[in-house]
Design a protein around this motif. Structure first.
Motif, PDB file in Angstrom:
ATOM      1  N   ASP A 110       0.826  -1.273   0.042  1.00 34.71           N
ATOM      2  CA  ASP A 110       0.080  -0.074   0.069  1.00 34.71           C
ATOM      3  C   ASP A 110       1.013   1.131   0.051  1.00 34.71           C
ATOM      4  O   ASP A 110       2.038   1.222   0.657  1.00 34.71           O
ATOM      5  N   GLU A 111       0.526   2.147  -0.728  1.00 33.76           N
ATOM      6  CA  GLU A 111       1.067   3.358  -0.654  1.00 33.76           C
ATOM      7  C   GLU A 111       1.282   4.292   0.295  1.00 33.76           C
ATOM      8  O   GLU A 111       2.020   5.267   0.671  1.00 33.76           O
ATOM      9  N   ASN A 112       0.388   4.026   1.359  1.00 37.14           N
ATOM     10  CA  ASN A 112       0.140   4.609   2.519  1.00 37.14           C
ATOM     11  C   ASN A 112       0.942   4.338   3.755  1.00 37.14           C
ATOM     12  O   ASN A 112       0.815   4.341   4.878  1.00 37.14           O
ATOM     13  N   ASN A 113       2.148   3.542   3.215  1.00 32.47           N
ATOM     14  CA  ASN A 113       3.187   2.844   4.296  1.00 32.47           C
ATOM     15  C   ASN A 113       2.312   1.870   5.468  1.00 32.47           C
ATOM     16  O   ASN A 113       2.741   1.618   6.379  1.00 32.47           O
ATOM     17  N   ARG A 114       1.332   1.308   4.865  1.00 32.58           N
ATOM     18  CA  ARG A 114       0.831   0.075   5.668  1.00 32.58           C
ATOM     19  C   ARG A 114       1.772  -1.011   5.837  1.00 32.58           C
ATOM     20  O   ARG A 114       2.227  -1.564   4.739  1.00 32.58           O
ATOM     21  N   LEU A 115       1.687  -1.631   6.853  1.00 32.87           N
ATOM     22  CA  LEU A 115       2.713  -2.806   7.130  1.00 32.87           C
ATOM     23  C   LEU A 115       2.174  -4.078   7.420  1.00 32.87           C
ATOM     24  O   LEU A 115       2.655  -5.027   7.558  1.00 32.87           O
ATOM     25  N   ASP A 116       0.591  -4.122   7.784  1.00 28.44           N
ATOM     26  CA  ASP A 116      -0.012  -5.478   8.103  1.00 28.44           C
ATOM     27  C   ASP A 116      -0.867  -5.957   6.774  1.00 28.44           C
ATOM     28  O   ASP A 116      -1.773  -5.076   6.212  1.00 28.44           O
ATOM     29  N   TYR A 117      -0.704  -7.159   6.423  1.00 24.37           N
ATOM     30  CA  TYR A 117      -1.457  -7.516   5.372  1.00 24.37           C
ATOM     31  C   TYR A 117      -1.899  -9.025   5.420  1.00 24.37           C
ATOM     32  O   TYR A 117      -1.692  -9.643   6.510  1.00 24.37           O
ATOM     33  N   TYR A 118      -2.681  -9.601   4.588  1.00 21.93           N
ATOM     34  CA  TYR A 118      -3.065 -10.856   4.759  1.00 21.93           C
ATOM     35  C   TYR A 118      -3.386 -11.698   3.389  1.00 21.93           C
ATOM     36  O   TYR A 118      -3.235 -10.926   2.323  1.00 21.93           O
ATOM     37  N   VAL A 119      -2.841 -12.963   3.397  1.00 20.28           N
ATOM     38  CA  VAL A 119      -3.127 -13.676   2.247  1.00 20.28           C
ATOM     39  C   VAL A 119      -4.234 -14.814   2.381  1.00 20.28           C
ATOM     40  O   VAL A 119      -4.100 -15.407   3.439  1.00 20.28           O
ATOM     41  N   THR A 120      -4.722 -15.216   1.275  1.00 19.42           N
ATOM     42  CA  THR A 120      -5.690 -16.418   1.421  1.00 19.42           C
ATOM     43  C   THR A 120      -5.512 -17.221   0.452  1.00 19.42           C
ATOM     44  O   THR A 120      -5.384 -17.172  -0.738  1.00 19.42           O
ATOM     45  N   PHE A 121      -5.481 -18.851   0.924  1.00 18.26           N
ATOM     46  CA  PHE A 121      -5.342 -19.951  -0.142  1.00 18.26           C
ATOM     47  C   PHE A 121      -6.727 -20.699   0.158  1.00 18.26           C
ATOM     48  O   PHE A 121      -7.216 -20.886   0.913  1.00 18.26           O
ATOM     49  N   LYS A 122      -6.972 -20.953  -1.114  1.00 16.58           N
ATOM     50  CA  LYS A 122      -7.952 -21.911  -1.289  1.00 16.58           C
ATOM     51  C   LYS A 122      -7.722 -23.429  -2.078  1.00 16.58           C
ATOM     52  O   LYS A 122      -7.118 -23.472  -2.909  1.00 16.58           O
ATOM     53  N   GLN A 123      -8.351 -24.488  -1.354  1.00 19.33           N
ATOM     54  CA  GLN A 123      -8.147 -25.747  -1.788  1.00 19.33           C
ATOM     55  C   GLN A 123      -9.399 -26.367  -1.933  1.00 19.33           C
ATOM     56  O   GLN A 123     -10.179 -26.623  -0.991  1.00 19.33           O
ATOM     57  N   SER A 124      -9.862 -26.840  -3.136  1.00 12.95           N
ATOM     58  CA  SER A 124     -11.025 -27.617  -3.529  1.00 12.95           C
ATOM     59  C   SER A 124     -11.015 -28.991  -2.845  1.00 12.95           C
ATOM     60  O   SER A 124     -10.006 -29.707  -2.533  1.00 12.95           O
ATOM     61  N   LEU A 125     -12.001 -29.380  -2.121  1.00 11.82           N
ATOM     62  CA  LEU A 125     -12.273 -30.566  -1.238  1.00 11.82           C
ATOM     63  C   LEU A 125     -12.979 -31.640  -2.081  1.00 11.82           C
ATOM     64  O   LEU A 125     -13.840 -31.178  -2.935  1.00 11.82           O
ATOM     65  N   PRO A 126     -12.895 -32.784  -2.100  1.00  9.37           N
ATOM     66  CA  PRO A 126     -13.613 -33.765  -2.673  1.00  9.37           C
ATOM     67  C   PRO A 126     -15.117 -34.034  -1.917  1.00  9.37           C
ATOM     68  O   PRO A 126     -15.526 -32.951  -1.195  1.00  9.37           O
ATOM     69  N   SER A 127     -15.944 -34.712  -2.421  1.00  6.31           N
ATOM     70  CA  SER A 127     -17.220 -35.031  -2.205  1.00  6.31           C
ATOM     71  C   SER A 127     -17.436 -34.881  -0.252  1.00  6.31           C
ATOM     72  O   SER A 127     -16.516 -35.389   0.190  1.00  6.31           O
ATOM     73  N   LYS A 128     -18.095 -34.233   0.223  1.00  4.59           N
ATOM     74  CA  LYS A 128     -18.223 -34.085   1.499  1.00  4.59           C
ATOM     75  C   LYS A 128     -18.266 -35.460   2.350  1.00  4.59           C
ATOM     76  O   LYS A 128     -17.995 -35.572   3.630  1.00  4.59           O
ATOM     77  N   SER A 129     -18.913 -36.231   1.696  1.00  5.28           N
ATOM     78  CA  SER A 129     -19.122 -37.646   2.509  1.00  5.28           C
ATOM     79  C   SER A 129     -17.776 -38.482   2.525  1.00  5.28           C
ATOM     80  O   SER A 129     -17.879 -39.381   3.393  1.00  5.28           O
ATOM     81  N   THR A 130     -16.726 -37.752   1.976  1.00  8.12           N
ATOM     82  CA  THR A 130     -15.347 -38.547   1.976  1.00  8.12           C
ATOM     83  C   THR A 130     -14.414 -38.099   3.013  1.00  8.12           C
ATOM     84  O   THR A 130     -13.392 -38.781   3.501  1.00  8.12           O
ATOM     85  N   TYR A 131     -14.955 -36.788   3.747  1.00  8.58           N
ATOM     86  CA  TYR A 131     -14.027 -36.424   4.668  1.00  8.58           C
ATOM     87  C   TYR A 131     -14.908 -35.896   5.910  1.00  8.58           C
ATOM     88  O   TYR A 131     -15.972 -35.663   5.908  1.00  8.58           O
ATOM     89  N   ASN A 132     -14.046 -35.816   7.041  1.00  8.91           N
ATOM     90  CA  ASN A 132     -14.554 -35.265   8.453  1.00  8.91           C
ATOM     91  C   ASN A 132     -13.966 -33.857   8.511  1.00  8.91           C
ATOM     92  O   ASN A 132     -12.884 -33.513   8.673  1.00  8.91           O
ATOM     93  N   ILE A 133     -15.137 -32.928   8.601  1.00  4.56           N
ATOM     94  CA  ILE A 133     -14.634 -31.384   8.724  1.00  4.56           C
ATOM     95  C   ILE A 133     -13.923 -30.974  10.084  1.00  4.56           C
ATOM     96  O   ILE A 133     -13.005 -30.390  10.057  1.00  4.56           O
ATOM     97  N   GLU A 134     -14.361 -31.704  10.904  1.00  6.15           N
ATOM     98  CA  GLU A 134     -13.692 -31.670  12.450  1.00  6.15           C
ATOM     99  C   GLU A 134     -12.271 -32.161  12.301  1.00  6.15           C
ATOM    100  O   GLU A 134     -11.458 -31.283  12.953  1.00  6.15           O
ATOM    101  N   SER A 135     -12.148 -33.077  11.685  1.00  4.42           N
ATOM    102  CA  SER A 135     -10.706 -33.634  11.501  1.00  4.42           C
ATOM    103  C   SER A 135      -9.666 -32.761  10.510  1.00  4.42           C
ATOM    104  O   SER A 135      -8.584 -32.607  11.261  1.00  4.42           O
ATOM    105  N   ILE A 136     -10.285 -31.761   9.980  1.00  8.14           N
ATOM    106  CA  ILE A 136      -9.460 -30.748   9.112  1.00  8.14           C
ATOM    107  C   ILE A 136      -9.237 -29.683  10.053  1.00  8.14           C
ATOM    108  O   ILE A 136      -8.163 -28.980  10.076  1.00  8.14           O
TER     109      ILE A 136
END
Length: 205
Positions: free
Chosen positions: A125-151
């Motif tokens: 940022d041109e205003n000397n901002r020093l805090d930032y974030y980045v986001t990563f996205k990963q496609s998951l298979p069918s919901k029935s094949t994994y446990n959300i809590e385990s992730i």
């Protein structure tokens, strides 16, 4: 008569020498040198900014590392918040940089991927901002094949890789969730030797 012939030869020789010393005849050499100087200057301007050893705390400090599931898109979302100092800020204003996450075994087993896609780092940022974030996205298979809590129950084992404009890994934070919870002086990170870059940088593309 002989003296006249000798004198004529001397005059011709002097004329040849004077012509050869004429500065106008050295234009090719001068132009060649100027072209060479321009090429050197041009190459020096293209010389890449090195980011090796630049992402070491306190230059770069991880503030939070969060994982979640987007139920609508069925994607694993990883958000990394970080803060940089003014030194690194000035460097990153002049060059592109990237991140990718290496997954722990439990995520690799679910997704079939060893790591995330390469994500371009935020523009400074041109205003000397020093805090930032980045986001990563990963496609998951069918919901029935994994446990959300385990992730979501355990964020350990994710490694953050930082990559320069030439797509070479310049720094790795091992187990980035730990680095996000401890003092920056104790954060778990490693510096790569140049010889260690090639295999991983090619795998990240």
């Amino acid at each position: 008569m002989k003296k006249t012939i000798v004198l004529t030869k001397i005059i011709l020789l002097l004329a040849i020498i004077l012509v050869s010393c004429n500065p106008h005849n050295s234009s090719y050499s001068k132009e060649t040198n100027e072209d060479f100087d321009e090429e050197i200057n041009y190459e020096s301007k293209k010389r890449p900014i090195t980011l090796v050893e630049q992402f070491i705390p306190p230059n770069f400090v991880i503030q939070s590392f969060l994982t979640s599931i987007d139920k609508e898109t069925n994607e694993l979302i990883i958000k990394l918040d970080f803060i940089i100092n003014t030194h690194l800020y000035e460097l990153l204003k002049k060059t592109d940089y990237y991140f990718f996450i290496e997954y722990p075994d439990k995520i690799q087993n679910i997704t079939g991927s060893e790591h995330s896609d390469l994500v371009k780092g935020p523009t400074m940022d041109e205003n000397n901002r020093l805090d930032y974030y980045v986001t990563f996205k990963q496609s998951l298979p069918s919901k029935s094949t994994y446990n959300i809590e385990s992730i979501l129950s355990n964020n350990s084992g994710y490694d953050l890789n930082i990559v320069n404009e030439q797509k070479e890994i310049v720094h790795i934070f091992k187990d980035v969730s730990i680095a996000a919870t401890v003092n920056y002086e104790d954060s778990s990170s490693i510096i790569l030797d140049k010889n260690d870059n090639n295999n991983k940088s090619s795998n990240s593309n």
